[in-house]
Design an enzyme around this catalytic site. Structure first.
Site, PDB file in Angstrom:
ATOM      1  CG  ASP B 394     -11.085   1.836  -3.079  1.00 32.45           C
ATOM      2  OD1 ASP B 394     -11.408   1.965  -4.141  1.00 32.45           O
ATOM      3  OD2 ASP B 394     -12.195   1.931  -2.274  1.00 32.45           O
ATOM      4  CB  VAL B 395      -6.676  -3.353  -1.912  1.00 32.89           C
ATOM      5  CG1 VAL B 395      -7.025  -1.877  -0.099  1.00 32.89           C
ATOM      6  CG2 VAL B 395      -7.644  -3.897  -2.735  1.00 32.89           C
TER       7      VAL B 395
END
Lengths: 100, 464
Positions: B394-395
Site C-alpha cells: 500500500d505504501v
C-alpha cells in the site's frame, strides 16, 4: 495563603510533558523502536510504588493481601526493567555506520 | 533518608530519564542514553529502599521477586528474535499496565502505608488519582494483551467489529467516570473493583476492531497510556520520578501515534474507531486479473539490477514475515561489488511498529546511513534505475496521489513508479491491507517477481 503541594506536582507534570514533547520530536525516526522499548523500561519506575506497597507495615504484614499485590507488581516491573533496558541495548548495538 | 533528600534523588532520576530519551536523537549517543536510563532506575530503586528503611525479612522477599523478574526479563531480552519486537513491546506494555493496577489496588487497600489517609477515609485527590491510574493501567493491560495476541498471530489480525460497538465503548467509558465520582463519595471497595473490571473490558473492546496494519498506531497509543497510568500512580505516591517519567512516556507515545497516523493520512479517531480493513471488499475484486501484468524471474531481476547504476530498496512488513533482511543485505553486498549504488527507503508505517524496518535492517548489519526516511529519499526515485519493493504494498500505491475516490487517497507514498524499472516481490496479486488493488502492478516499467521474499532474494544472489 499556602500553595497546595498538588499544584507543585501538577507543574512538574505539565512541564515534563513539554520536555517530553520536544525531546521526542528530536528522536531520529530510525530509532523509534528503541524509543518504545526504552520508554517501556523507564515507565517501570512504578516499581517504586510496588516496593513501598510490598514493605508496608510491620514484618508480619508482608503476607497481607495488599502487600502481596505489591510483590506481584515488583515481579512485573522487574521483568520490564531488565527486559526493556537489555533489549534496547541489544538493538542499539546493531546500529552501525558504514565502514570507511 | 529524609523525605526531602529522597525527593531530590527522585528528581535526579527523572533528569536521567530525560537524558535517556535525548540520547536517541542519534545512534551514536543512543547507547550512552540507555546507560543514563539504567542509572536513573538504579537510583530510584535504591532511594526507595533507603526511604522505606524496613530492611527486615520483607526486604529479602523484595530482592527475590526482583531477581526472578529480572532473570525472566533478561532471558526474554536475549532470546527474542528482532522480528518479534512488536509483540514484545506490546507484551511489556501490558506488564506496566498491570503493575500500575496492582500498585493502585495496594494503595486502596492500605492507604496508610502511602500517607493517603485510612481505609474508608482516603483523601479525595488520592482517590481520584489512584482510580485514574488503575483504570488507565487496566485498559493498557488488556488492550496490550489483545495487541500482543494479534501481532503474535494467535488471534486473527483482521478487525473484529459488531453493531453498536462504539456505543458500548462510550457507555462503558462514561460508566468509569461516573464510578470514579461515586467512589469519591462512597469510598466503597466494590465500586473500586468495578472500575478496574470495566476498564479491563474497555481495553479489550478498544483494540479488537483495529486491524493488523494499524498496529503501529495501537502500539504507540498503548505506550502513551502506560505513561499516563504511571503518572496517575506518581501523583498518588507523590513521587516526582514517576510523575516526570509518566509525562515523558505519555507524550512520547502520543507523538508516535501522531506520526503514524500522519503516515497513513488518517485521523487518530479514524484509526481507533477501526474498520479500514473492513471497507467493502466487493469493489476490490471486480477489475482484478483483467489488466496485463509483466512477470519475471530471478535472472531477469539480477540482470536489471547488475546493470543499474543506482538501486533503491523498499522494504515492508512482508520482509519481516519472510525474515528476508539478511538475504537482502547479502544481495546488496554483491550489487555493491558490481559498483551499484544502493540505498533503502522506509515509509513511516512500514511494518507493525514505529521504526520496525530500521531495526531489522540494523540487525542484518545494514549501516544506518544507507537507510532513509520517506521525505529524505522520495525525490531520488526519479533518478534511480531500479526500485526493489520487498514486502511493501500500500505504501507504494500511486493511487494515493491520483484517485480521490480511493480510501488511501492523500496518504504519503513512496514514488516508486518514477524509477526506470520497478521490481515488485510479492507472492500474488492480492491487494494489501487497505483492500485495494495496487496500480503499480500493471505499469509498463514494473516487473512482478512472484515468490516468497526471502527465496526470491536468495535466487537473485545466486544469479548475480
Amino acid at each position: 495563603m499556602e500553595i497546595d503541594p498538588f499544584i507543585f506536582r501538577l507543574s512538574i507534570f505539565i512541564l515534563s510533558i513539554f520536555i517530553g514533547y520536544y525531546v521526542v520530536w528530536s528522536v531520529t525516526p530510525s530509532l523509534h523502536t528503541p524509543l518504545m522499548s526504552v520508554t517501556n523500561a523507564i515507565s517501570s519506575v512504578i516499581i517504586v510504588g510496588a516496593i513501598i506497597a510490598a514493605l508496608a507495615g510491620s514484618s508480619e504484614s508482608i503476607f497481607e493481601i495488599s502487600n502481596t499485590f505489591g510483590f506481584l507488581a515488583i515481579l512485573l516491573a522487574a521483568v520490564n526493567i531488565f527486559g526493556g533496558f537489555l533489549v534496547t541495548q541489544r538493538m542499539l548495538q546493531m546500529y552501525k555506520k558504514k565502514k570507511k | 533518608m529524609s523525605a526531602n533528600l529522597s525527593a531530590l534523588f527522585y528528581l535526579i532520576s527523572g533528569i536521567l530519564f530525560i537524558l535517556a530519551l535525548r540520547g536517541l536523537s542519534s545512534p551514536e549517543t543512543s547507547r550512552q542514553g540507555n546507560y543514563f536510563g539504567i542509572a536513573g532506575m538504579v537510583i530510584s530503586i535504591v532511594v526507595t529502599f533507603l526511604t522505606v528503611g524496613n530492611l527486615g525479612p520483607g526486604f529479602i522477599y523484595v530482592l527475590i521477586f526482583l531477581l526472578i523478574g529480572g532473570t525472566i526479563g533478561a532471558f526474554i531480552a536475549f532470546k527474542i528474535p528482532m522480528t518479534a519486537m512488536p509483540e514484545l513491546v506490546a507484551g511489556f506494555h501490558s506488564l506496566v499496565g498491570l503493575a500500575a493496577v496492582f500498585v493502585a489496588i495496594s494503595a486502596f487497600l492500605k492507604p496508610e502505608a502511602f500517607n493517603l489517609g485510612i481505609v474508608g477515609n482516603i483523601k479525595l485527590a488520592s482517590l481520584i488519582e489512584m482510580s485514574l491510574g488503575a483504570a488507565i493501567g487496566a485498559i493498557t493491560f488488556s488492550g496490550s494483551i489483545i495487541a500482543f495476541l494479534k501481532l503474535r498471530g494467535i488471534m486473527s489480525g483482521s478487525p473484529v467489529t459488531f453493531k453498536g460497538q462504539h456505543l458500548i465503548n462510550l457507555i462503558l467509558g462514561l460508566a468509569i467516570i461516573f464510578l470514579i465520582y461515586y467512589l469519591c463519595i462512597s469510598q466503597s471497595s466494590n465500586v473500586f473493583w468495578s472500575i478496574v473490571l470495566i476498564s479491563f473490558i474497555v481495553g479489550v473492546l478498544l483494540i479488537i476492531p483495529i486491524g493488523g496494519a494499524d498496529m503501529p498506531v495501537v502500539i504507540s497509543m498503548l505506550n502513551s497510556y502506560s505513561g499516563w497510568a504511571a503518572a496517575g500512580i506518581g501523583f498518588t505516591l507523590e513521587n516526582t520520578a514517576l510523575i516526570i517519567t509518566g509525562a515523558l512516556v505519555g507524550s512520547s507515545g502520543a507523538i508516535l501515534s501522531y506520526i503514524m497516523c500522519k503516515g497513513m493520512n488518517r485521523s487518530f479517531f479514524n484509526v481507533i474507531l477501526g474498520g479500514w480493513g473492513a471497507t467493502d471488499q466487493t469493489s476490490v475484486s471486480k477489475s482484478k486479473e483483467q489488466k496485463p501484468v509483466k512477470s519475471g524471474n530471478a535472472d531477469d531481476a539480477a540482470f536489471l539490477m547488475k546493470n543499474a547504476s543506482s538501486v533503491i530498496i523498499v522494504p515492508g512488513y512482508g520482509m519481516a514475515v519472510a525474515q528476508a533482511q539478511h538475504a537482502l543485505r547479502e544481495m546488496v553486498d554483491s550489487l555493491k561489488k558490481n559498483g551499484v549504488k544502493v540505498s533503502y527507503a522506509i515509509h513511516p508505517v512500514a511494518g507493525r511498529m514505529p521504526g520496525h524496518m530500521n531495526v531489522l535492517l540494523a540487525e542484518a548489519n545494514v549501516p544506518y546511513d544507507e537507510v532513509f526516511e520517506l521525505e529524505e529519499i522520495n525525490n531520488d526515485f526519479a533518478n534511480c534505475d531500479v526500485a526493489y519493493v520487498i514486502g511493501a504494498n500500500d505504501v507504494t500505491n500511486p493511487v494515493a496521489k491520483s484517485d480521490p475516490q480511493s480510501p488511501i487517497y492523500g496518504m504519503p507514498v513512496l514514488d516508486v513508479e518514477k524509477s526506470k524499472s520497478v521490481l515488485f516481490v510479492k507472492r500474488s496479486l492480492s491487494p494489501g491491507y487497505a483492500g485495494i488493488d495496487n496500480d503499480l502492478f500493471y505499469r509498463d516499467n514494473t516487473l512482478m517477481l512472484f515468490a516468497d521474499a526471502k527465496k526470491m532474494t536468495e535466487d537473485i544472489i545466486k544469479s548475480l
